[in-house]
Write an enzyme that holds these catalytic residues in place. Structure first.
Site, mmCIF file in Angstrom:
data_model
loop_
_atom_site.group_PDB
_atom_site.id
_atom_site.type_symbol
_atom_site.label_atom_id
_atom_site.label_comp_id
_atom_site.label_asym_id
_atom_site.label_seq_id
_atom_site.Cartn_x
_atom_site.Cartn_y
_atom_site.Cartn_z
ATOM 1 N N PRO A 6 0.851 -1.194 0.000
ATOM 2 C CA PRO A 6 0.000 0.000 0.000
ATOM 3 C C PRO A 6 0.885 1.241 0.000
ATOM 4 O O PRO A 6 1.842 1.321 0.773
ATOM 5 C CB PRO A 6 -0.794 -0.137 1.299
ATOM 6 C CG PRO A 6 0.106 -0.909 2.211
ATOM 7 C CD PRO A 6 0.933 -1.817 1.335
ATOM 8 N N ASP A 38 -2.638 4.821 -3.133
ATOM 9 C CA ASP A 38 -3.845 5.285 -2.457
ATOM 10 C C ASP A 38 -3.869 6.819 -2.419
ATOM 11 O O ASP A 38 -3.699 7.434 -1.364
ATOM 12 C CB ASP A 38 -3.896 4.704 -1.043
ATOM 13 C CG ASP A 38 -5.271 4.832 -0.390
ATOM 14 O OD1 ASP A 38 -6.170 4.066 -0.772
ATOM 15 O OD2 ASP A 38 -5.430 5.698 0.482
ATOM 16 N N ARG A 74 -4.645 -2.571 1.097
ATOM 17 C CA ARG A 74 -4.229 -3.943 1.414
ATOM 18 C C ARG A 74 -5.299 -4.946 0.998
ATOM 19 O O ARG A 74 -4.993 -6.008 0.423
ATOM 20 C CB ARG A 74 -3.931 -4.075 2.906
ATOM 21 C CG ARG A 74 -2.625 -3.423 3.344
ATOM 22 C CD ARG A 74 -2.464 -3.495 4.843
ATOM 23 N NE ARG A 74 -1.262 -2.816 5.318
ATOM 24 C CZ ARG A 74 -1.138 -2.266 6.515
ATOM 25 N NH1 ARG A 74 -2.152 -2.314 7.375
ATOM 26 N NH2 ARG A 74 -0.005 -1.669 6.860
ATOM 27 N N ASP A 90 5.060 -2.498 3.700
ATOM 28 C CA ASP A 90 4.748 -1.073 3.767
ATOM 29 C C ASP A 90 5.763 -0.298 2.932
ATOM 30 O O ASP A 90 6.959 -0.625 2.916
ATOM 31 C CB ASP A 90 4.758 -0.578 5.206
ATOM 32 C CG ASP A 90 3.482 -0.951 5.959
ATOM 33 O OD1 ASP A 90 2.549 -1.478 5.316
ATOM 34 O OD2 ASP A 90 3.419 -0.724 7.178
ATOM 35 N N ASP A 92 7.218 2.396 3.356
ATOM 36 C CA ASP A 92 8.304 3.041 4.105
ATOM 37 C C ASP A 92 9.423 2.061 4.435
ATOM 38 O O ASP A 92 10.518 2.484 4.817
ATOM 39 C CB ASP A 92 7.779 3.611 5.428
ATOM 40 C CG ASP A 92 6.405 4.219 5.306
ATOM 41 O OD1 ASP A 92 5.480 3.679 5.945
ATOM 42 O OD2 ASP A 92 6.271 5.205 4.565
ATOM 43 N N ASP A 177 -4.481 -3.377 11.695
ATOM 44 C CA ASP A 177 -3.598 -4.535 11.545
ATOM 45 C C ASP A 177 -3.777 -5.524 12.686
ATOM 46 O O ASP A 177 -3.589 -6.737 12.510
ATOM 47 C CB ASP A 177 -2.146 -4.090 11.430
ATOM 48 C CG ASP A 177 -1.736 -3.104 12.510
ATOM 49 O OD1 ASP A 177 -2.601 -2.651 13.276
ATOM 50 O OD2 ASP A 177 -0.534 -2.763 12.584
#
Length: 530
Positions: A6, A38, A74, A90, A92, A177
């Site tokens: 994502p 997104d 996701r 992720d 990052d 999560d």
């Protein structure tokens, strides 16, 4: 293998995450990368398109309006995935080069539906550690520490997610999560842990915009569930898992982590009215799901706070949290009590244990102990190790070593001065237990831990610390013979059948090195909870 990423305003971190996928030793022919943009506005979408053009057949990019939550991208990635396994990356963060290889190998060998790969933190971002001490081909959800990591950075069997329709809740900004991972854990046939290799790297962004920190732009047209994560998870776990020790184990995680966060929030609220409303919500939640089995697993400061929420008023709870490091720990009636500072010792000393701002915590403070070194020179015995009461500040503890004769019960105590629970004790056996020719038999070494008038004693040496588990640093020696009134007396240091350290005097002594080698083969992780 499907890697789902994502993406929302992830520049410049995105580039490292993307390149980590193409560096996987599992081979790009075994991979597909599904990137969901997104609503990015910083060029992340364009970077994804360029990367897909460079790697045709590997990357598929899908653009959508900003959803305000990692859940939507996701979930879309799960719906598009074709691989046998799914991994959430992720934007990052980044994968270790052999991360997927190690996790897939574990899953294939042990038919695992969920595999946790060792996580490494960067930039000040803390990574979960307690579940990664050693590889676990079969980790039990209800006794192991796997539940203490509920982030999505794990390998999931896609059939598990489809058969049980496990998805991320789209009405949550954060905590989504935890719902997903709990349901995957709950339905998994087997959960495995790869701890021997770094698999995943989590990065703290300089701008604080991590997806997991609620860093996604909030759309004006979306409605979100602002229920606290503690409320969400306590209700979900309580409604899903049957009552008993298993549920108590899972609930401990939430009272210990999210519960502590809510107590900290209680202190930060600005007005008494806000604090009172938050206090009442916590009380309602505790009345629904807080059990004696869970309480017994918590540290004393949390246990006192929750007890006061249920039995006292807001002011007492606020005082307990502001002064949690100064709480009284008092022994009374052979048990240990945690109390508000200055409000417990006198009453408890008089035997009044029925009512007041205190709670019994005896079963919640087990002894944590391990042996780092044992050596004998002549008649002098040298022991080095650690002893603590779990959840009790070490500067409040007094430690002693005891030598107890297993036949007669005769006991001799030796001080063990310590700093933060780490002690070194050296003493002459003749001074401790008397002439060795009168000391025939087996003497068990025990650790005595005392705080506030309460004390407990456990066999010592049942777990070995790091220095003792490395052969090259092993420094335990056979004790020589001494001449007593009736000839030569043999005394040796070793381990008994239950693993406790023992001193054997006379004919029943056994070679210490043989016992050490046997223990080293069977030793577990330290520290050990007795």
């Amino acid at each position: 293998m499907s890697v789902i990423m994502p993406v929302h305003n992830a520049m410049p971190y995105l580039h490292k995450g993307l390149s980590s996928v193409t560096s996987q030793t599992i081979g790009v022919r075994n991979l597909e990368l599904i990137a969901i943009d997104d609503g990015s506005t910083d060029g992340s979408g364009e970077a994804l398109d360029a990367f897909a053009a460079e790697h045709p057949g590997l990357v598929q990019v899908h653009h959508q309006e900003a959803s305000g939550t990692p859940s939507a991208p996701r979930n879309r990635g799960i719906d598009l995935a074709r691989g046998e396994y799914v991994f959430f990356l992720d934007a990052d963060d980044y994968l270790a080069d052999r991360g997927l290889e190690h996790m897939v190998a574990m899953a294939e060998e042990h038919q695992s539906d969920v595999v946790l790969g060792k996580v490494v933190g960067h930039g000040g971002r803390g990574a979960p550690r307690s579940m990664f001490h050693h590889d676990q081909p079969r980790a039990d959800l209800y006794t192991s520490r796997v539940y203490w990591t509920l982030g999505p950075w794990k390998l999931f069997c896609r059939s598990l997610l489809e058969d049980h329709h496990v998805r991320f809740p789209v009405d949550r900004r954060t905590g989504e999560d935890q719902v997903f991972t709990f349901l995957a854990y709950f339905h998994a046939r087997n959960i495995s842990v790869v701890a021997s290799h770094d698999c995943y790297h989590i990065v703290q962004r300089d701008d604080g915009g991590n997806l997991t920190s609620g860093g996604m732009r909030l759309p004006a047209h979306r409605e979100f569930n602002w229920q606290t994560t503690l409320e969400l998870m306590a209700d979900l776990v309580g409604a899903t898992v049957p009552a008993g020790p298993g549920r108590d184990h899972l609930m401990k995680r939430h009272w210990e982590v999210e519960g502590a966060n809510e107590l900290a929030r209680l202190l930060r609220l600005r007005t008494p009215e806000e604090q009172q409303r938050h206090f009442e919500k916590l009380r309602d939640l505790l009345e629904r799901w807080y059990t004696p089995g869970t309480a017994a697993r918590l540290h004393p400061d949390l246990r006192l706070a929750y007890h006061l929420i249920l039995t006292a008023g807001l002011d007492d709870v606020l005082e307990a949290r502001r002064r949690k490091d100064d709480m009284d720990l008092t022994g009374a009636a052979g048990r240990l009590w945690a109390a508000l500072p200055g409000r417990g010792p006198d009453a408890l000393a008089k035997g009044d244990t029925t009512t007041g701002p205190w709670v019994e915590v005896t079963d919640g403070v087990p002894v944590m102990q391990w042996l780092d070194d044992a050596a004998a020179r002549g008649t002098r015995l040298h022991l080095r190790g650690t002893g603590r009461l779990d959840g009790v500040p070490s500067d409040r503890l007094t430690l002693h070593l005891e030598l107890a004769h297993t036949g007669t019960g005769e006991t001799h105590r030796v001080p063990a001065p310590h700093e933060d629970g780490k002690f070194t004790a050296e003493f002459d056996l003749c001074d401790a237990i008397g002439p060795l020719d009168d000391a025939d038999g087996v003497w068990e070494v025990r650790l005595n831990v005392a705080v506030g008038g309460y004390e407990t004693t456990v066999p010592y040496g049942v777990r070995l610390g790091g220095p003792m588990r490395r052969y090259r640093r092993l420094r335990v020696h056979l004790m020589p013979r001494w001449r007593g009134r009736f000839g030569r007396v043999r005394a040796e240091l070793g381990f008994g059948p239950d693993g406790a350290l023992q001193l054997r005097c006379g004919d029943r002594a056994v070679p210490v090195l043989r016992g050490i080698a046997r223990r080293l083969r069977a030793t577990g992780e330290s520290p050990h909870q007795v």
